[in-house]
Design a protein around this motif. Sequence first.
Motif, PDB file in Angstrom:
ATOM      1  N   THR A 145       0.822  -1.201   0.000  1.00 25.08           N
ATOM      2  CA  THR A 145       0.000   0.000   0.000  1.00 25.08           C
ATOM      3  C   THR A 145       0.859   1.256   0.000  1.00 25.08           C
ATOM      4  O   THR A 145       0.531   2.241  -0.651  1.00 25.08           O
ATOM      5  CB  THR A 145      -0.924   0.002   1.229  1.00 25.08           C
ATOM      6  OG1 THR A 145      -1.650  -1.222   1.247  1.00 25.08           O
ATOM      7  CG2 THR A 145      -1.885   1.151   1.190  1.00 25.08           C
ATOM      8  N   VAL A 146       1.973   1.214   0.716  1.00 29.38           N
ATOM      9  CA  VAL A 146       2.866   2.373   0.770  1.00 29.38           C
ATOM     10  C   VAL A 146       3.446   2.655  -0.620  1.00 29.38           C
ATOM     11  O   VAL A 146       3.511   3.804  -1.055  1.00 29.38           O
ATOM     12  CB  VAL A 146       3.995   2.141   1.797  1.00 29.38           C
ATOM     13  CG1 VAL A 146       4.994   3.278   1.771  1.00 29.38           C
ATOM     14  CG2 VAL A 146       3.410   1.962   3.189  1.00 29.38           C
ATOM     15  N   ALA A 147       3.848   1.616  -1.340  1.00 29.53           N
ATOM     16  CA  ALA A 147       4.411   1.803  -2.686  1.00 29.53           C
ATOM     17  C   ALA A 147       3.362   2.373  -3.638  1.00 29.53           C
ATOM     18  O   ALA A 147       3.675   3.244  -4.456  1.00 29.53           O
ATOM     19  CB  ALA A 147       4.933   0.474  -3.213  1.00 29.53           C
ATOM     20  N   ALA A 148       2.133   1.918  -3.534  1.00 27.78           N
ATOM     21  CA  ALA A 148       1.073   2.441  -4.393  1.00 27.78           C
ATOM     22  C   ALA A 148       0.785   3.898  -4.076  1.00 27.78           C
ATOM     23  O   ALA A 148       0.596   4.721  -4.982  1.00 27.78           O
ATOM     24  CB  ALA A 148      -0.185   1.611  -4.227  1.00 27.78           C
TER      25      ALA A 148
ATOM     26  N   ILE B 144       2.900   6.078  -2.756  1.00 28.85           N
ATOM     27  CA  ILE B 144       4.036   6.875  -3.228  1.00 28.85           C
ATOM     28  C   ILE B 144       3.973   7.034  -4.739  1.00 28.85           C
ATOM     29  O   ILE B 144       4.220   8.116  -5.270  1.00 28.85           O
ATOM     30  CB  ILE B 144       5.369   6.238  -2.780  1.00 28.85           C
ATOM     31  CG1 ILE B 144       5.529   6.395  -1.273  1.00 28.85           C
ATOM     32  CG2 ILE B 144       6.542   6.871  -3.503  1.00 28.85           C
ATOM     33  CD1 ILE B 144       6.713   5.662  -0.694  1.00 28.85           C
ATOM     34  N   GLY B 145       3.616   5.992  -5.450  1.00 22.20           N
ATOM     35  CA  GLY B 145       3.481   6.075  -6.901  1.00 22.20           C
ATOM     36  C   GLY B 145       2.415   7.078  -7.316  1.00 22.20           C
ATOM     37  O   GLY B 145       2.617   7.865  -8.247  1.00 22.20           O
ATOM     38  N   LEU B 146       1.270   7.047  -6.648  1.00 22.38           N
ATOM     39  CA  LEU B 146       0.208   8.005  -6.953  1.00 22.38           C
ATOM     40  C   LEU B 146       0.639   9.432  -6.638  1.00 22.38           C
ATOM     41  O   LEU B 146       0.314  10.366  -7.376  1.00 22.38           O
ATOM     42  CB  LEU B 146      -1.064   7.652  -6.191  1.00 22.38           C
ATOM     43  CG  LEU B 146      -1.801   6.401  -6.680  1.00 22.38           C
ATOM     44  CD1 LEU B 146      -2.965   6.076  -5.765  1.00 22.38           C
ATOM     45  CD2 LEU B 146      -2.287   6.595  -8.101  1.00 22.38           C
ATOM     46  N   LEU B 147       1.371   9.603  -5.543  1.00 22.57           N
ATOM     47  CA  LEU B 147       1.865  10.939  -5.208  1.00 22.57           C
ATOM     48  C   LEU B 147       2.868  11.445  -6.238  1.00 22.57           C
ATOM     49  O   LEU B 147       2.879  12.630  -6.585  1.00 22.57           O
ATOM     50  CB  LEU B 147       2.486  10.945  -3.810  1.00 22.57           C
ATOM     51  CG  LEU B 147       1.494  10.865  -2.648  1.00 22.57           C
ATOM     52  CD1 LEU B 147       2.236  10.753  -1.324  1.00 22.57           C
ATOM     53  CD2 LEU B 147       0.572  12.060  -2.648  1.00 22.57           C
TER      54      LEU B 147
END
Length: 89
Positions: free
Chosen positions: A60-63, A65-68
Amino acid sequence: MAIPYRDPEQQPTTSALEDAAATKWGIREGVGLSLASIFGLLLLVVGLMLAPGLIAAPATVAATIGLLVFAVALVVIARWSWDGRYSSH
């Protein structure tokens, strides 16, 4: 009497310079708009697919960060495009 073999160099007119500036602005605006649309649509699609769980993110953290990163890229492209609009006039 000397005969020139070339015409004298012509300077661009003010209307030609204005047309060149308008063309440059139009290209910059078009590129900015198209890139912002692509990134915005991609951000929307991925966000809407993650929300109900249609796609599973490995972390969830990687997703997030990717969206940000996509959101920041969208803001940077929009700012670049808008700066071109106001700096040329």
